[in-house]
Design an enzyme around this catalytic site. Structure first.
Site, PDB file in Angstrom:
ATOM      1  N   SER A   7       0.892  -1.271   0.089  1.00  0.00           N
ATOM      2  CA  SER A   7      -0.020  -0.060   0.119  1.00  0.00           C
ATOM      3  C   SER A   7       0.836   1.019  -0.043  1.00  0.00           C
ATOM      4  O   SER A   7       1.893   1.168   0.262  1.00  0.00           O
ATOM      5  CB  SER A   7      -1.013  -0.043   1.078  1.00  0.00           C
ATOM      6  OG  SER A   7      -0.071   0.073   2.300  1.00  0.00           O
TER       7      SER A   7
ATOM      8  N   ASP B  83       4.982  -7.700   3.529  1.00  0.00           N
ATOM      9  CA  ASP B  83       4.057  -6.872   4.200  1.00  0.00           C
ATOM     10  C   ASP B  83       3.107  -7.875   4.936  1.00  0.00           C
ATOM     11  O   ASP B  83       3.428  -8.906   4.906  1.00  0.00           O
ATOM     12  CB  ASP B  83       3.318  -6.305   2.937  1.00  0.00           C
ATOM     13  CG  ASP B  83       2.576  -4.878   3.551  1.00  0.00           C
ATOM     14  OD1 ASP B  83       1.632  -4.937   4.758  1.00  0.00           O
ATOM     15  OD2 ASP B  83       2.733  -3.756   2.948  1.00  0.00           O
TER      16      ASP B  83
ATOM     17  N   VAL C 274       8.521  -7.247   9.742  1.00  0.00           N
ATOM     18  CA  VAL C 274      10.115  -6.950   9.588  1.00  0.00           C
ATOM     19  C   VAL C 274      10.829  -7.092  10.965  1.00  0.00           C
ATOM     20  O   VAL C 274      12.159  -6.926  10.894  1.00  0.00           O
ATOM     21  CB  VAL C 274      10.238  -5.569   8.852  1.00  0.00           C
ATOM     22  CG1 VAL C 274       9.451  -5.653   7.499  1.00  0.00           C
ATOM     23  CG2 VAL C 274       9.506  -4.466   9.826  1.00  0.00           C
TER      24      VAL C 274
ATOM     25  N   CYS D  51       9.983   0.363   2.989  1.00  0.00           N
ATOM     26  CA  CYS D  51       9.084   1.407   3.225  1.00  0.00           C
ATOM     27  C   CYS D  51       8.385   0.902   4.527  1.00  0.00           C
ATOM     28  O   CYS D  51       7.385   1.759   4.694  1.00  0.00           O
ATOM     29  CB  CYS D  51       8.125   1.186   2.089  1.00  0.00           C
ATOM     30  SG  CYS D  51       8.586   2.088   0.374  1.00  0.00           S
TER      31      CYS D  51
ATOM     32  N   SER E 236      12.302  10.132   7.024  1.00  0.00           N
ATOM     33  CA  SER E 236      11.515  11.203   6.992  1.00  0.00           C
ATOM     34  C   SER E 236      11.971  12.592   7.454  1.00  0.00           C
ATOM     35  O   SER E 236      13.292  12.553   7.683  1.00  0.00           O
ATOM     36  CB  SER E 236      10.309  10.932   7.900  1.00  0.00           C
ATOM     37  OG  SER E 236       9.505  12.092   8.378  1.00  0.00           O
TER      38      SER E 236
ATOM     39  N   TYR F 105       9.345   8.498  16.816  1.00  0.00           N
ATOM     40  CA  TYR F 105       9.305   8.567  15.566  1.00  0.00           C
ATOM     41  C   TYR F 105      10.328   9.272  14.752  1.00  0.00           C
ATOM     42  O   TYR F 105      11.250   8.657  14.021  1.00  0.00           O
ATOM     43  CB  TYR F 105       8.052   9.079  14.835  1.00  0.00           C
ATOM     44  CG  TYR F 105       7.942   8.975  13.269  1.00  0.00           C
ATOM     45  CD1 TYR F 105       7.525   7.906  12.733  1.00  0.00           C
ATOM     46  CD2 TYR F 105       8.123  10.245  12.633  1.00  0.00           C
ATOM     47  CE1 TYR F 105       7.401   7.713  11.363  1.00  0.00           C
ATOM     48  CE2 TYR F 105       7.885  10.193  11.381  1.00  0.00           C
ATOM     49  CZ  TYR F 105       7.619   9.043  10.661  1.00  0.00           C
ATOM     50  OH  TYR F 105       7.416   8.818   9.258  1.00  0.00           O
TER      51      TYR F 105
ATOM     52  N   LYS G 199      13.516   7.502  12.624  1.00  0.00           N
ATOM     53  CA  LYS G 199      13.960   7.945  11.114  1.00  0.00           C
ATOM     54  C   LYS G 199      15.465   8.619  11.204  1.00  0.00           C
ATOM     55  O   LYS G 199      16.182   8.321  10.165  1.00  0.00           O
ATOM     56  CB  LYS G 199      12.737   8.752  10.808  1.00  0.00           C
ATOM     57  CG  LYS G 199      11.457   8.268  10.527  1.00  0.00           C
ATOM     58  CD  LYS G 199      11.582   7.135   9.622  1.00  0.00           C
ATOM     59  CE  LYS G 199       9.975   6.566   9.314  1.00  0.00           C
ATOM     60  NZ  LYS G 199      10.010   5.534   8.140  1.00  0.00           N
TER      61      LYS G 199
ATOM     62  N   THR H 117      -1.236  10.518   0.808  1.00  0.00           N
ATOM     63  CA  THR H 117      -1.705   9.032   1.003  1.00  0.00           C
ATOM     64  C   THR H 117      -3.139   9.074   1.392  1.00  0.00           C
ATOM     65  O   THR H 117      -3.684  10.311   1.871  1.00  0.00           O
ATOM     66  CB  THR H 117      -0.825   8.364   2.003  1.00  0.00           C
ATOM     67  OG1 THR H 117      -1.090   9.040   3.403  1.00  0.00           O
ATOM     68  CG2 THR H 117       0.609   8.496   1.709  1.00  0.00           C
TER      69      THR H 117
END
Length: 256
Positions: free
Chosen positions: A15, A36, A60, A86, A149, A162, A166, A197
């Site tokens: 996605s 995924d 993952v 991703c 990001s 987060y 990143k 998105t």
């Protein structure tokens, strides 16, 4: 690297940006393995594109799960030349908020999926890439592209975990590129800004419009297809290595 005829592993490829990357790779003649946990979405991609793509239900954060996905890819396609990471989660909590300190389990989960998950996939793909016959006179055996990001540089309020996850991806890019240089594998990272998105499309119109005006130029959200284009450009250009490339239209995030 010539993408035609190559095999790509794309984590989070069922996605969003990952799916757009899968579609672009397929359009350029590659085969793709989607790693995924969204089996329904992954199988839908397989149904649409047929034998050029496969789906593996991969967590993952698990060495066993990723290794099983790599094994399945090798069985189906015989090689791995490209790895695009991703898979990730977005989380938010203040270091100290109304409900107390940042939940440590949320911190650990964020880093496990975003940072450790990225490293877990790329290291096991690199093991297979090392077996490839060089693609050209430069000795290219593989290309890895990770997704960070702009929060790695300008994390907002509540983004400590987060941003750390990143920022870790950015920080490990050059050392891994150095590690893998002797076997002909390049490693790069992209740092997207505000990308359109389905999550953004569900926002109220005033919020969507406010976010769209935030980038410097052009004044809009980025497109997943633009991210996919950059990924394939990096793969094709053998002289891009050890880099982190921002894709944010000049955006600099404010505290909140």
């Amino acid at each position: 690297m010539d993408i035609k005829g190559k095999v790509a592993v794309v984590s989070g490829g069922a996605s969003g940006m990952g799916l757009e990357i899968v579609k672009r790779l397929l359009s350029l003649g590659a085969k793709a393995a989607i790693f995924d946990m969204n089996a329904a979405a992954g199988e839908a991609v397989v149904a649409e594109f047929g034998d050029s793509v496969m789906f593996a239900d991969v967590n993952v954060t698990s060495e066993e799960s990723v290794q099983a996905g790599v094994n399945a890819t090798m069985e189906a396609f015989g090689a791995i030349h490209i790895c695009v990471n991703c898979a990730g989660i977005a989380t938010g909590s203040k270091t100290l908020g109304r409900d107390g300190p940042f939940p440590l389990d949320l911190w650990q989960k964020t880093l496990a999926v975003n940072l450790t998950g990225t490293f877990n996939v790329l290291r096991l793909c690199a093991e297979q890439m090392a077996k490839n016959t060089p693609d050209n006179d430069d000795g290219v055996r593989g290309a890895i592209v990770n997704t960070a990001s702009v929060a790695a540089f300008e994390g907002q309020v509540g983004q400590a975990a987060y941003s750390a996850s990143k920022g870790g991806i950015v920080g490990m890019t050059l050392p891994i590129a150095r590690d893998l240089s002797t076997i002909g594998i390049r490693v790069n990272t992209i740092a997207p800004g505000l990308i359109n998105t389905p999550m953004f499309e569900s926002l109220p119109a005033p919020v969507y419009e406010a976010l769209s005006s935030t980038p410097l130029f052009p004044k809009r959200l980025g497109r997943a297809s633009e991210i996919a284009h950059m990924v394939t450009s990096i793969i094709e250009n053998d002289y891009i290595n050890g880099e982190c490339i921002r894709m944010d239209a000049g955006l600099r995030m404010q505290p909140k």
